[in-house]
Design a protein around this motif. Structure first.
Motif, PDB file in Angstrom:
ATOM      1  N   ALA A   1      24.951  27.891  59.556  1.00  0.00           N
ATOM      2  CA  ALA A   1      25.221  27.976  60.987  1.00  0.00           C
ATOM      3  C   ALA A   1      24.285  28.930  61.714  1.00  0.00           C
ATOM      4  O   ALA A   1      24.380  29.105  62.912  1.00  0.00           O
ATOM      5  CB  ALA A   1      26.667  28.419  61.222  1.00  0.00           C
ATOM      6  N   SER A   2      23.340  29.555  60.968  1.00  0.00           N
ATOM      7  CA  SER A   2      22.547  30.645  61.524  1.00  0.00           C
ATOM      8  C   SER A   2      21.712  30.240  62.725  1.00  0.00           C
ATOM      9  O   SER A   2      21.457  31.059  63.599  1.00  0.00           O
ATOM     10  CB  SER A   2      21.643  31.246  60.439  1.00  0.00           C
ATOM     11  N   LYS A   3      21.286  29.003  62.791  1.00  0.00           N
ATOM     12  CA  LYS A   3      20.405  28.607  63.873  1.00  0.00           C
ATOM     13  C   LYS A   3      21.133  28.494  65.212  1.00  0.00           C
ATOM     14  O   LYS A   3      20.516  28.584  66.266  1.00  0.00           O
ATOM     15  CB  LYS A   3      19.726  27.273  63.528  1.00  0.00           C
ATOM     16  N   THR A   4      22.441  28.275  65.165  1.00  0.00           N
ATOM     17  CA  THR A   4      23.183  28.065  66.403  1.00  0.00           C
ATOM     18  C   THR A   4      24.275  29.104  66.607  1.00  0.00           C
ATOM     19  O   THR A   4      25.023  29.017  67.560  1.00  0.00           O
ATOM     20  CB  THR A   4      23.819  26.666  66.399  1.00  0.00           C
ATOM     21  N   LEU A   5      24.389  30.084  65.719  1.00  0.00           N
ATOM     22  CA  LEU A   5      25.458  31.072  65.795  1.00  0.00           C
ATOM     23  C   LEU A   5      25.313  31.921  67.058  1.00  0.00           C
ATOM     24  O   LEU A   5      24.262  32.515  67.295  1.00  0.00           O
ATOM     25  CB  LEU A   5      25.414  31.966  64.562  1.00  0.00           C
ATOM     26  N   PRO A   6      26.352  31.998  67.900  1.00  0.00           N
ATOM     27  CA  PRO A   6      26.276  32.829  69.107  1.00  0.00           C
ATOM     28  C   PRO A   6      26.432  34.307  68.772  1.00  0.00           C
ATOM     29  O   PRO A   6      27.120  34.662  67.816  1.00  0.00           O
ATOM     30  CB  PRO A   6      27.463  32.331  69.931  1.00  0.00           C
ATOM     31  N   ASP A   7      25.783  35.171  69.549  1.00  0.00           N
ATOM     32  CA  ASP A   7      25.864  36.622  69.309  1.00  0.00           C
ATOM     33  C   ASP A   7      25.595  36.954  67.848  1.00  0.00           C
ATOM     34  O   ASP A   7      26.296  37.772  67.232  1.00  0.00           O
ATOM     35  CB  ASP A   7      27.242  37.154  69.726  1.00  0.00           C
ATOM     36  N   ALA A   8      24.584  36.323  67.274  1.00  0.00           N
ATOM     37  CA  ALA A   8      24.326  36.460  65.838  1.00  0.00           C
ATOM     38  C   ALA A   8      23.667  37.796  65.507  1.00  0.00           C
ATOM     39  O   ALA A   8      22.781  38.268  66.211  1.00  0.00           O
ATOM     40  CB  ALA A   8      23.436  35.319  65.369  1.00  0.00           C
ATOM     41  N   GLN A   9      24.132  38.399  64.406  1.00  0.00           N
ATOM     42  CA  GLN A   9      23.488  39.555  63.810  1.00  0.00           C
ATOM     43  C   GLN A   9      23.331  39.291  62.316  1.00  0.00           C
ATOM     44  O   GLN A   9      24.151  38.611  61.713  1.00  0.00           O
ATOM     45  CB  GLN A   9      24.292  40.830  64.052  1.00  0.00           C
ATOM     46  N   THR A  10      22.290  39.842  61.726  1.00  0.00           N
ATOM     47  CA  THR A  10      21.948  39.548  60.342  1.00  0.00           C
ATOM     48  C   THR A  10      22.489  40.620  59.403  1.00  0.00           C
ATOM     49  O   THR A  10      22.343  41.820  59.663  1.00  0.00           O
ATOM     50  CB  THR A  10      20.422  39.460  60.183  1.00  0.00           C
ATOM     51  N   VAL A  11      23.102  40.197  58.320  1.00  0.00           N
ATOM     52  CA  VAL A  11      23.610  41.107  57.286  1.00  0.00           C
ATOM     53  C   VAL A  11      22.432  41.720  56.545  1.00  0.00           C
ATOM     54  O   VAL A  11      21.525  41.004  56.096  1.00  0.00           O
ATOM     55  CB  VAL A  11      24.529  40.356  56.301  1.00  0.00           C
ATOM     56  N   THR A  12      22.424  43.046  56.414  1.00  0.00           N
ATOM     57  CA  THR A  12      21.328  43.734  55.731  1.00  0.00           C
ATOM     58  C   THR A  12      21.739  44.301  54.381  1.00  0.00           C
ATOM     59  O   THR A  12      20.884  44.537  53.527  1.00  0.00           O
ATOM     60  CB  THR A  12      20.785  44.879  56.596  1.00  0.00           C
ATOM     61  N   ALA A  13      23.042  44.541  54.163  1.00  0.00           N
ATOM     62  CA  ALA A  13      23.497  45.100  52.889  1.00  0.00           C
ATOM     63  C   ALA A  13      24.990  44.851  52.735  1.00  0.00           C
ATOM     64  O   ALA A  13      25.729  44.798  53.723  1.00  0.00           O
ATOM     65  CB  ALA A  13      23.213  46.600  52.810  1.00  0.00           C
ATOM     66  N   VAL A  14      25.427  44.682  51.479  1.00  0.00           N
ATOM     67  CA  VAL A  14      26.844  44.499  51.162  1.00  0.00           C
ATOM     68  C   VAL A  14      27.165  45.330  49.923  1.00  0.00           C
ATOM     69  O   VAL A  14      26.403  45.346  48.963  1.00  0.00           O
ATOM     70  CB  VAL A  14      27.184  43.016  50.880  1.00  0.00           C
ATOM     71  N   ASN A  15      28.296  46.037  49.957  1.00  0.00           N
ATOM     72  CA  ASN A  15      28.732  46.840  48.810  1.00  0.00           C
ATOM     73  C   ASN A  15      30.199  46.549  48.536  1.00  0.00           C
ATOM     74  O   ASN A  15      31.053  46.785  49.390  1.00  0.00           O
ATOM     75  CB  ASN A  15      28.534  48.336  49.097  1.00  0.00           C
ATOM     76  N   HIS A  16      30.507  46.025  47.351  1.00  0.00           N
ATOM     77  CA  HIS A  16      31.886  45.745  46.955  1.00  0.00           C
ATOM     78  C   HIS A  16      32.415  46.947  46.175  1.00  0.00           C
ATOM     79  O   HIS A  16      32.025  47.195  45.041  1.00  0.00           O
ATOM     80  CB  HIS A  16      31.950  44.469  46.119  1.00  0.00           C
ATOM     81  N   TRP A  17      33.319  47.693  46.820  1.00  0.00           N
ATOM     82  CA  TRP A  17      33.832  48.924  46.230  1.00  0.00           C
ATOM     83  C   TRP A  17      34.915  48.653  45.194  1.00  0.00           C
ATOM     84  O   TRP A  17      34.991  49.338  44.177  1.00  0.00           O
ATOM     85  CB  TRP A  17      34.359  49.836  47.335  1.00  0.00           C
TER      86      TRP A  17
ATOM     87  N   GLY B   1      20.940  38.697  54.602  1.00  0.00           N
ATOM     88  CA  GLY B   1      20.241  37.544  55.146  1.00  0.00           C
ATOM     89  C   GLY B   1      21.156  36.583  55.873  1.00  0.00           C
ATOM     90  O   GLY B   1      20.696  35.800  56.712  1.00  0.00           O
ATOM     91  N   ASP B   2      22.464  36.613  55.553  1.00  0.00           N
ATOM     92  CA  ASP B   2      23.427  35.779  56.273  1.00  0.00           C
ATOM     93  C   ASP B   2      23.619  36.328  57.684  1.00  0.00           C
ATOM     94  O   ASP B   2      23.224  37.457  57.986  1.00  0.00           O
ATOM     95  CB  ASP B   2      24.780  35.766  55.549  1.00  0.00           C
ATOM     96  N   GLN B   3      24.270  35.543  58.515  1.00  0.00           N
ATOM     97  CA  GLN B   3      24.551  35.982  59.873  1.00  0.00           C
ATOM     98  C   GLN B   3      26.048  35.973  60.150  1.00  0.00           C
ATOM     99  O   GLN B   3      26.795  35.191  59.574  1.00  0.00           O
ATOM    100  CB  GLN B   3      23.826  35.084  60.888  1.00  0.00           C
ATOM    101  N   ILE B   4      26.453  36.880  61.027  1.00  0.00           N
ATOM    102  CA  ILE B   4      27.827  36.937  61.510  1.00  0.00           C
ATOM    103  C   ILE B   4      27.798  36.969  63.038  1.00  0.00           C
ATOM    104  O   ILE B   4      26.753  37.225  63.639  1.00  0.00           O
ATOM    105  CB  ILE B   4      28.594  38.169  60.980  1.00  0.00           C
TER     106      ILE B   4
END
Length: 284
Positions: A19-35, A107-110
Protein backbone atom coordinates in the motif's frame (compact mmCIF):
# COMPACT_ATOMS: atom_id res chain seq x y z
CA UNK A 1 1.47 4.14 25.31
CA UNK A 2 -1.27 2.94 23.03
CA UNK A 3 -4.49 4.86 23.56
CA UNK A 4 -7.73 3.10 22.70
CA UNK A 5 -9.32 5.76 20.47
CA UNK A 6 -10.71 4.04 17.36
CA UNK A 7 -11.08 6.26 14.33
CA UNK A 8 -12.58 3.68 11.97
CA UNK A 9 -14.37 0.39 12.37
CA UNK A 10 -12.01 -2.53 12.73
CA UNK A 11 -11.09 -3.98 9.37
CA UNK A 12 -8.37 -6.27 8.02
CA UNK A 13 -5.26 -4.43 6.89
CA UNK A 14 -3.38 -4.65 3.67
CA UNK A 15 0.37 -5.21 3.71
CA UNK A 16 1.91 -1.75 4.28
CA UNK A 17 4.51 -2.51 1.61
CA UNK A 18 1.89 -3.11 -1.05
CA UNK A 19 0.00 0.00 0.00
CA UNK A 20 3.07 2.25 0.21
CA UNK A 21 2.50 4.03 -3.08
CA UNK A 22 -0.95 5.30 -2.13
CA UNK A 23 -0.77 5.42 1.69
CA UNK A 24 -1.97 8.82 2.98
CA UNK A 25 0.20 10.66 5.54
CA UNK A 26 2.81 7.96 5.01
CA UNK A 27 5.94 7.67 7.14
CA UNK A 28 8.63 5.03 6.72
CA UNK A 29 9.63 2.57 9.46
CA UNK A 30 13.35 2.88 10.23
CA UNK A 31 13.77 0.40 13.11
CA UNK A 32 11.82 -2.22 15.08
CA UNK A 33 12.73 -3.81 18.43
CA UNK A 34 10.73 -6.69 19.93
CA UNK A 35 11.29 -6.52 23.68
CA UNK A 36 9.03 -9.44 24.66
CA UNK A 37 6.35 -11.60 23.06
CA UNK A 38 3.85 -8.86 23.91
CA UNK A 39 5.83 -5.60 23.65
CA UNK A 40 7.69 -3.88 20.84
CA UNK A 41 8.97 -0.45 19.89
CA UNK A 42 9.56 1.08 16.49
CA UNK A 43 10.90 4.25 14.93
CA UNK A 44 9.60 6.06 11.86
CA UNK A 45 10.54 9.11 9.85
CA UNK A 46 9.28 12.42 11.17
CA UNK A 47 7.07 14.67 9.06
CA UNK A 48 8.86 17.93 8.31
CA UNK A 49 5.83 19.89 9.50
CA UNK A 50 5.41 18.07 12.84
CA UNK A 51 6.05 20.12 15.97
CA UNK A 52 5.09 18.64 19.33
CA UNK A 53 5.66 18.99 23.04
CA UNK A 54 7.33 16.02 24.73
CA UNK A 55 4.58 13.85 26.25
CA UNK A 56 1.98 14.35 23.49
CA UNK A 57 0.48 11.68 21.21
CA UNK A 58 -0.48 11.37 17.56
CA UNK A 59 -2.75 9.09 15.54
CA UNK A 60 -1.00 6.28 13.68
CA UNK A 61 -2.25 3.21 11.88
CA UNK A 62 -2.56 1.10 8.75
CA UNK A 63 -5.11 0.94 5.93
CA UNK A 64 -7.96 -1.56 5.96
CA UNK A 65 -9.04 -3.74 3.07
CA UNK A 66 -11.92 -1.35 2.52
CA UNK A 67 -9.44 1.44 1.91
CA UNK A 68 -10.27 3.30 5.11
CA UNK A 69 -7.50 3.92 7.66
CA UNK A 70 -7.65 2.19 11.03
CA UNK A 71 -5.97 4.53 13.51
CA UNK A 72 -5.11 4.54 17.20
CA UNK A 73 -3.55 7.23 19.37
CA UNK A 74 0.06 6.49 20.29
CA UNK A 75 2.18 8.51 22.68
CA UNK A 76 5.40 9.70 21.08
CA UNK A 77 8.21 8.08 23.06
CA UNK A 78 10.98 10.16 21.51
CA UNK A 79 11.71 13.73 22.70
CA UNK A 80 10.66 16.75 20.66
CA UNK A 81 14.22 17.35 19.41
CA UNK A 82 14.61 13.89 17.83
CA UNK A 83 14.81 13.70 14.04
CA UNK A 84 12.70 10.50 14.10
CA UNK A 85 9.62 9.40 16.04
CA UNK A 86 9.62 6.43 18.41
CA UNK A 87 6.58 4.48 19.61
CA UNK A 88 6.17 1.73 22.22
CA UNK A 89 3.31 -0.72 21.80
CA UNK A 90 1.64 -3.82 23.10
CA UNK A 91 0.90 -6.77 20.83
CA UNK A 92 -2.69 -8.00 20.84
CA UNK A 93 -3.13 -11.26 18.85
CA UNK A 94 -6.67 -10.37 17.81
CA UNK A 95 -6.23 -6.59 17.95
CA UNK A 96 -7.55 -4.85 14.83
CA UNK A 97 -4.37 -2.77 14.55
CA UNK A 98 -1.53 -4.29 16.59
CA UNK A 99 -2.09 -7.79 15.20
CA UNK A 100 -0.79 -6.30 11.94
CA UNK A 101 1.39 -3.48 13.24
CA UNK A 102 3.61 -5.86 15.19
CA UNK A 103 4.83 -7.36 11.91
CA UNK A 104 6.16 -4.12 10.39
CA UNK A 105 9.76 -4.09 9.21
CA UNK A 106 12.20 -1.30 8.34
CA UNK A 107 11.21 0.11 4.98
CA UNK A 108 7.48 -0.46 5.50
CA UNK A 109 5.12 2.49 5.78
CA UNK A 110 2.49 3.47 8.32
CA UNK A 111 -0.10 6.24 8.47
CA UNK A 112 0.80 9.10 10.81
CA UNK A 113 -1.48 12.08 11.29
CA UNK A 114 0.78 15.01 12.34
CA UNK A 115 -1.63 16.62 14.81
CA UNK A 116 -0.21 16.10 18.32
CA UNK A 117 -2.37 16.46 21.46
CA UNK A 118 -2.28 15.35 25.08
CA UNK A 119 -2.31 16.39 28.72
CA UNK A 120 1.06 14.98 29.81
CA UNK A 121 3.07 18.10 29.09
CA UNK A 122 5.23 20.24 31.36
CA UNK A 123 3.11 23.32 30.72
CA UNK A 124 0.16 21.66 32.48
CA UNK A 125 2.02 21.61 35.82
CA UNK A 126 2.92 24.34 38.28
CA UNK A 127 6.61 24.79 39.16
CA UNK A 128 7.93 22.37 41.76
CA UNK A 129 10.97 20.57 43.12
CA UNK A 130 10.32 16.91 42.22
CA UNK A 131 8.44 15.41 39.28
CA UNK A 132 6.93 11.94 39.61
CA UNK A 133 6.19 9.86 36.50
CA UNK A 134 3.72 7.10 37.41
CA UNK A 135 3.11 4.46 34.75
CA UNK A 136 2.10 0.88 34.12
CA UNK A 137 2.95 -1.13 30.99
CA UNK A 138 3.23 0.91 27.81
CA UNK A 139 2.13 3.96 29.80
CA UNK A 140 5.84 4.69 30.14
CA UNK A 141 5.95 5.91 26.51
CA UNK A 142 5.17 9.62 27.11
CA UNK A 143 7.64 9.63 29.98
CA UNK A 144 10.29 8.12 27.70
CA UNK A 145 9.86 11.35 25.75
CA UNK A 146 9.90 13.65 28.77
CA UNK A 147 12.88 11.93 30.43
CA UNK A 148 14.92 12.65 27.30
CA UNK A 149 13.90 16.31 27.14
CA UNK A 150 16.43 18.69 28.78
CA UNK A 151 13.58 21.08 29.64
CA UNK A 152 12.34 18.54 32.20
CA UNK A 153 15.55 18.96 34.19
CA UNK A 154 15.51 22.73 33.75
CA UNK A 155 12.16 22.81 35.57
CA UNK A 156 12.71 20.13 38.24
CA UNK A 157 15.58 19.25 40.53
CA UNK A 158 14.71 15.55 40.54
CA UNK A 159 12.66 13.17 38.36
CA UNK A 160 11.32 9.88 39.75
CA UNK A 161 10.16 7.26 37.25
CA UNK A 162 7.86 4.71 38.92
CA UNK A 163 7.04 1.93 36.45
CA UNK A 164 5.11 -1.23 37.24
CA UNK A 165 4.62 -4.29 35.03
CA UNK A 166 3.54 -7.86 35.59
CA UNK A 167 6.97 -9.43 34.92
CA UNK A 168 10.58 -8.31 35.01
CA UNK A 169 11.16 -8.67 31.27
CA UNK A 170 8.32 -6.20 30.61
CA UNK A 171 10.41 -3.58 32.42
CA UNK A 172 13.37 -3.93 30.02
CA UNK A 173 12.44 -1.05 27.71
CA UNK A 174 12.21 1.45 30.56
CA UNK A 175 15.21 0.08 32.44
CA UNK A 176 17.49 0.29 29.41
CA UNK A 177 16.24 3.78 28.61
CA UNK A 178 16.96 5.11 32.10
CA UNK A 179 20.39 3.47 32.30
CA UNK A 180 21.39 4.95 28.97
CA UNK A 181 20.11 8.37 30.03
CA UNK A 182 22.14 8.31 33.22
CA UNK A 183 25.27 8.03 31.06
CA UNK A 184 24.13 10.38 28.31
CA UNK A 185 27.11 12.63 27.44
CA UNK A 186 24.96 15.63 26.49
CA UNK A 187 22.90 15.62 29.70
CA UNK A 188 26.04 14.93 31.71
CA UNK A 189 27.80 17.89 30.09
CA UNK A 190 24.84 20.19 30.76
CA UNK A 191 24.09 19.14 34.34
CA UNK A 192 27.40 17.73 35.54
CA UNK A 193 28.36 14.45 37.15
CA UNK A 194 25.44 14.69 39.56
CA UNK A 195 22.91 14.24 36.75
CA UNK A 196 22.67 10.47 37.36
CA UNK A 197 21.27 11.21 40.82
CA UNK A 198 18.63 13.55 39.45
CA UNK A 199 16.90 10.77 37.50
CA UNK A 200 15.59 8.05 39.82
CA UNK A 201 14.14 4.77 38.53
CA UNK A 202 11.76 2.73 40.71
CA UNK A 203 10.55 -0.39 38.84
CA UNK A 204 8.25 -2.96 40.42
CA UNK A 205 6.52 -6.17 39.34
CA UNK A 206 3.14 -7.53 40.38
CA UNK A 207 3.21 -11.18 39.25
CA UNK A 208 6.86 -12.21 39.13
CA UNK A 209 9.25 -12.08 42.07
CA UNK A 210 11.76 -9.24 41.70
CA UNK A 211 13.88 -7.01 43.97
CA UNK A 212 10.96 -4.59 44.24
CA UNK A 213 7.32 -5.57 43.99
CA UNK A 214 3.87 -4.10 44.42
CA UNK A 215 1.46 -1.76 42.71
CA UNK A 216 2.26 1.92 42.48
CA UNK A 217 -0.79 2.85 44.54
CA UNK A 218 0.23 0.49 47.35
CA UNK A 219 3.86 1.63 47.35
CA UNK A 220 2.73 5.25 47.56
CA UNK A 221 0.08 4.87 50.26
CA UNK A 222 2.22 2.58 52.41
CA UNK A 223 5.15 4.96 52.18
CA UNK A 224 7.45 2.17 50.96
CA UNK A 225 8.74 4.09 47.93
CA UNK A 226 9.62 7.10 50.10
CA UNK A 227 11.49 4.89 52.56
CA UNK A 228 13.30 3.02 49.79
CA UNK A 229 14.43 6.22 48.06
CA UNK A 230 15.03 8.31 51.16
CA UNK A 231 12.51 10.94 50.08
CA UNK A 232 9.82 12.75 52.05
CA UNK A 233 6.16 11.92 51.31
CA UNK A 234 4.59 13.68 48.34
CA UNK A 235 3.44 17.21 49.19
CA UNK A 236 1.65 19.89 47.15
CA UNK A 237 4.42 22.39 47.85
CA UNK A 238 7.31 20.37 46.42
CA UNK A 239 5.96 17.56 44.26
CA UNK A 240 4.32 17.31 40.84
CA UNK A 241 3.10 14.16 39.10
CA UNK A 242 2.03 12.74 35.76
CA UNK A 243 -0.05 9.57 35.46
CA UNK A 244 -0.41 7.20 32.50
CA UNK A 245 -1.89 3.71 32.48
CA UNK A 246 -5.18 1.89 32.29
CA UNK A 247 -8.38 3.73 33.11
CA UNK A 248 -8.67 1.91 36.45
CA UNK A 249 -5.04 2.70 37.28
CA UNK A 250 -5.48 6.37 36.44
CA UNK A 251 -8.57 6.63 38.65
CA UNK A 252 -6.85 4.91 41.58
CA UNK A 253 -3.66 6.97 41.36
CA UNK A 254 -5.65 10.18 41.02
CA UNK A 255 -7.35 9.39 44.34
CA UNK A 256 -3.97 8.69 45.97
CA UNK A 257 -2.47 11.96 44.75
CA UNK A 258 -5.51 13.92 45.89
CA UNK A 259 -5.03 12.25 49.27
CA UNK A 260 -1.56 13.86 49.38
CA UNK A 261 -3.20 17.23 48.74
CA UNK A 262 -2.37 17.53 45.03
CA UNK A 263 -4.92 18.93 42.54
CA UNK A 264 -5.45 17.79 38.97
CA UNK A 265 -4.45 20.29 36.32
CA UNK A 266 -4.69 20.73 32.56
CA UNK A 267 -3.12 22.73 29.76
CA UNK A 268 -5.55 25.55 30.44
CA UNK A 269 -5.18 25.40 34.23
CA UNK A 270 -1.81 24.11 35.49
CA UNK A 271 -1.83 22.47 38.91
CA UNK A 272 0.07 19.74 40.79
CA UNK A 273 -0.68 16.63 38.70
CA UNK A 274 -2.09 15.58 35.35
CA UNK A 275 -3.60 12.35 34.03
CA UNK A 276 -3.83 11.21 30.43
CA UNK A 277 -7.53 11.48 29.53
CA UNK A 278 -7.52 8.63 27.04
CA UNK A 279 -6.59 5.18 28.28
CA UNK A 280 -4.66 2.06 27.34
CA UNK A 281 -6.94 -0.54 25.81
CA UNK A 282 -6.56 -4.30 25.42
CA UNK A 283 -8.33 -4.44 22.09
CA UNK A 284 -5.90 -2.49 19.93
Amino acid sequence: MTLDIPVADAAPQTDPQTASKTLPDAQTVTAVNHWTDSLFSFRVTRPASLRFRSGEFVMIGLPGDNGKPLLRAYSIASPNWDEELEFYSIKVPDGPLTSKLQHIQPGDQIILRPKPVGTLVLDALLPGKRLWFLATGTGIAPFASLMRDPETYERYEQVIMMHTCRTADELTYGRDLVENLKHDPLLGEIYGEDFANRLVYYPTTTREDSPRMGRITDNLTSGKVFADLGLPPISPTADRAMVCGSLAFNVDVKAVLEGFGLREGANSEPREFVVEKAFVGDGV
